[in-house]
Motif scaffolding. Structure first.
Motif, mmCIF file in Angstrom:
data_model
loop_
_atom_site.group_PDB
_atom_site.id
_atom_site.type_symbol
_atom_site.label_atom_id
_atom_site.label_comp_id
_atom_site.label_asym_id
_atom_site.label_seq_id
_atom_site.Cartn_x
_atom_site.Cartn_y
_atom_site.Cartn_z
ATOM 1 N N PRO A 286 0.827 -1.218 0.000
ATOM 2 C CA PRO A 286 0.000 0.000 0.000
ATOM 3 C C PRO A 286 0.856 1.261 0.000
ATOM 4 O O PRO A 286 2.007 1.254 0.445
ATOM 5 C CB PRO A 286 -0.792 -0.106 1.313
ATOM 6 N N THR A 287 0.285 2.339 -0.514
ATOM 7 C CA THR A 287 0.919 3.651 -0.454
ATOM 8 C C THR A 287 -0.047 4.615 0.231
ATOM 9 O O THR A 287 -1.185 4.251 0.551
ATOM 10 C CB THR A 287 1.254 4.186 -1.860
ATOM 11 N N LEU A 288 0.386 5.832 0.425
ATOM 12 C CA LEU A 288 -0.496 6.836 1.021
ATOM 13 C C LEU A 288 -1.565 7.314 0.055
ATOM 14 O O LEU A 288 -2.516 7.980 0.468
ATOM 15 C CB LEU A 288 0.321 8.048 1.503
ATOM 16 N N CYS A 289 -1.421 6.999 -1.222
ATOM 17 C CA CYS A 289 -2.430 7.374 -2.225
ATOM 18 C C CYS A 289 -3.558 6.349 -2.177
ATOM 19 O O CYS A 289 -3.332 5.167 -2.486
ATOM 20 C CB CYS A 289 -1.817 7.413 -3.618
ATOM 21 N N GLU A 290 -4.739 6.786 -1.818
ATOM 22 C CA GLU A 290 -5.859 5.873 -1.625
ATOM 23 C C GLU A 290 -6.123 5.054 -2.888
ATOM 24 O O GLU A 290 -6.252 5.586 -3.985
ATOM 25 C CB GLU A 290 -7.113 6.656 -1.258
ATOM 26 N N GLY A 291 -6.188 3.725 -2.703
ATOM 27 C CA GLY A 291 -6.464 2.831 -3.821
ATOM 28 C C GLY A 291 -5.242 2.436 -4.629
ATOM 29 O O GLY A 291 -5.346 1.613 -5.544
ATOM 30 N N TRP A 292 -4.089 2.990 -4.298
ATOM 31 C CA TRP A 292 -2.870 2.690 -5.043
ATOM 32 C C TRP A 292 -1.932 1.819 -4.226
ATOM 33 O O TRP A 292 -1.597 2.148 -3.090
ATOM 34 C CB TRP A 292 -2.128 3.972 -5.402
ATOM 35 N N ASN A 293 -1.489 0.718 -4.836
ATOM 36 C CA ASN A 293 -0.348 -0.027 -4.336
ATOM 37 C C ASN A 293 0.906 0.481 -5.037
ATOM 38 O O ASN A 293 0.831 1.380 -5.892
ATOM 39 C CB ASN A 293 -0.529 -1.521 -4.578
ATOM 40 N N THR A 294 2.039 -0.089 -4.710
ATOM 41 C CA THR A 294 3.286 0.382 -5.297
ATOM 42 C C THR A 294 3.321 0.228 -6.812
ATOM 43 O O THR A 294 3.930 1.047 -7.504
ATOM 44 C CB THR A 294 4.482 -0.367 -4.679
ATOM 45 N N GLU A 295 2.653 -0.793 -7.354
ATOM 46 C CA GLU A 295 2.652 -0.929 -8.812
ATOM 47 C C GLU A 295 1.886 0.209 -9.484
ATOM 48 O O GLU A 295 2.211 0.625 -10.606
ATOM 49 C CB GLU A 295 2.096 -2.288 -9.256
ATOM 50 N N HIS A 296 0.863 0.749 -8.811
ATOM 51 C CA HIS A 296 0.168 1.920 -9.349
ATOM 52 C C HIS A 296 1.087 3.138 -9.341
ATOM 53 O O HIS A 296 1.075 3.954 -10.272
ATOM 54 C CB HIS A 296 -1.089 2.224 -8.535
ATOM 55 N N MET A 297 1.864 3.262 -8.280
ATOM 56 C CA MET A 297 2.804 4.378 -8.199
ATOM 57 C C MET A 297 3.820 4.308 -9.329
ATOM 58 O O MET A 297 4.137 5.312 -9.978
ATOM 59 C CB MET A 297 3.512 4.370 -6.844
ATOM 60 N N VAL A 298 4.351 3.115 -9.568
ATOM 61 C CA VAL A 298 5.317 2.949 -10.644
ATOM 62 C C VAL A 298 4.666 3.254 -11.990
ATOM 63 O O VAL A 298 5.259 3.943 -12.838
ATOM 64 C CB VAL A 298 5.907 1.524 -10.629
ATOM 65 N N ALA A 299 3.453 2.767 -12.198
ATOM 66 C CA ALA A 299 2.741 3.037 -13.445
ATOM 67 C C ALA A 299 2.572 4.543 -13.642
ATOM 68 O O ALA A 299 2.775 5.077 -14.741
ATOM 69 C CB ALA A 299 1.386 2.344 -13.439
ATOM 70 N N HIS A 300 2.177 5.233 -12.581
ATOM 71 C CA HIS A 300 2.011 6.687 -12.652
ATOM 72 C C HIS A 300 3.316 7.370 -13.046
ATOM 73 O O HIS A 300 3.337 8.247 -13.931
ATOM 74 C CB HIS A 300 1.539 7.201 -11.295
ATOM 75 N N LEU A 301 4.420 6.980 -12.418
ATOM 76 C CA LEU A 301 5.703 7.616 -12.692
ATOM 77 C C LEU A 301 6.181 7.328 -14.108
ATOM 78 O O LEU A 301 6.704 8.216 -14.797
ATOM 79 C CB LEU A 301 6.741 7.141 -11.673
ATOM 80 N N VAL A 302 5.999 6.086 -14.566
ATOM 81 C CA VAL A 302 6.412 5.729 -15.932
ATOM 82 C C VAL A 302 5.611 6.528 -16.949
ATOM 83 O O VAL A 302 6.173 7.114 -17.893
ATOM 84 C CB VAL A 302 6.257 4.219 -16.171
ATOM 85 N N TYR B 183 7.618 -5.552 -12.577
ATOM 86 C CA TYR B 183 7.676 -4.384 -11.707
ATOM 87 C C TYR B 183 9.083 -3.787 -11.725
ATOM 88 O O TYR B 183 9.265 -2.567 -11.907
ATOM 89 C CB TYR B 183 7.282 -4.800 -10.294
ATOM 90 N N MET B 184 10.099 -4.625 -11.567
ATOM 91 C CA MET B 184 11.482 -4.151 -11.542
ATOM 92 C C MET B 184 11.848 -3.485 -12.868
ATOM 93 O O MET B 184 12.486 -2.427 -12.885
ATOM 94 C CB MET B 184 12.440 -5.316 -11.276
ATOM 95 N N GLU B 185 11.426 -4.085 -13.976
ATOM 96 C CA GLU B 185 11.733 -3.507 -15.285
ATOM 97 C C GLU B 185 11.073 -2.142 -15.452
ATOM 98 O O GLU B 185 11.662 -1.221 -16.037
ATOM 99 C CB GLU B 185 11.283 -4.459 -16.393
ATOM 100 N N ALA B 186 9.861 -1.998 -14.923
ATOM 101 C CA ALA B 186 9.163 -0.722 -15.032
ATOM 102 C C ALA B 186 9.841 0.349 -14.172
ATOM 103 O O ALA B 186 9.957 1.507 -14.587
ATOM 104 C CB ALA B 186 7.703 -0.879 -14.623
ATOM 105 N N VAL B 187 10.290 -0.043 -12.970
ATOM 106 C CA VAL B 187 11.001 0.911 -12.116
ATOM 107 C C VAL B 187 12.278 1.373 -12.812
ATOM 108 O O VAL B 187 12.606 2.570 -12.821
ATOM 109 C CB VAL B 187 11.336 0.286 -10.743
#
Length: 226
Positions: free
Chosen positions: A23-39, A77-81
């Motif tokens: 989980p992250t502090l962004c409601e509804g987002w796990n770390t993979e959502h965060m990575v997707a957002h950043l990419v 996930y690692m490749e996306a990061v």
């Protein structure tokens, strides 16, 4: 390396150590959502535009969810990061532009991951900050904090402290009380943000104040006074 490169590399390290499914502090987002957002933010600005252009928000949300769904296994996930870390984004060609666009974003999203769950905190240990980080954040609050001051029609001041709560960075008044907030009746109704009738002061380290202003209020260790 520059401060913004150091911070980006630190964000990459935090994301890699934490892994997908946290989980992250962004409601509804796990770390993979965060990575997707950043990419998407740094490789597909046409898709990420919905973050700031409301009519495009549904498309941005949909594409973020689609990409996040592909990053639930460790390798993808690692490749996306790593793709985010090495992205050839136009703004990265100019350090000043890169810093202006990304410094606050990276700090906030690093904390979104670090504070998202006890597991994430433990996996990253006592994560160090980049050199001079609080000083840089304090300057950022001075230049960008006014964007958030609209939510405080009766005035907003921030007071920066060190980690021990001692005054260290002085104070900044990000908004003086507006003329319409000083009167009652029909004039008060034109103020978009709700009026408390009191000037708000937020006290804490620059990092905690930044988190509070960016909407991470429950996670931010600050003191609010009127």
């Amino acid at each position: 390396m520059s401060a913004i490169t150091d911070l980006r590399n630190q964000l990459v390290s935090v994301l890699l150590r934490t892994g997908p499914g946290k989980p992250t502090l962004c409601e509804g987002w796990n770390t993979e959502h965060m990575v997707a957002h950043l990419v998407l933010r740094e490789t597909r600005p046409d898709i990420a535009a919905g973050v700031v252009i409301p009519p495009l928000a549904s498309r941005t949300d949909r594409k973020t969810e689609e990409l996040a769904g592909q990053l639930t296994d460790g390798r993808s996930y690692m490749e996306a990061v790593e793709k985010f870390g090495s992205a050839n984004a136009p703004q990265r060609k100019n350090e000043t532009v890169d810093y202006g666009m990304n410094f606050a974003e990276y700090v906030i999203h690093r904390e979104d991951v670090l504070r998202g769950s006890p597991d994430s905190t433990e996996m990253n240990g006592a994560e160090s900050r980049i050199e001079g980080e609080n000083e840089r954040i304090w300057k950022t609050i001075g230049s960008q904090g006014k964007m958030f001051a609209k939510d405080y029609p009766d005035g907003l001041t921030v007071v920066g402290t060190d980690d021990d709560g001692e005054p260290a960075y002085g104070s900044k008044t990000l908004r003086e009380p507006s003329a319409s907030s000083r009167v009652s009746g029909l004039v008060q109704k034109v103020v978009k943000a709700p009026s408390t009738g009191e000037h708000v002061t937020i006290t804490g380290t620059p990092l905690e104040i930044l988190l509070y202003l960016f909407g991470r209020r429950e996670a931010a260790n600050v003191r609010i006074s009127y």
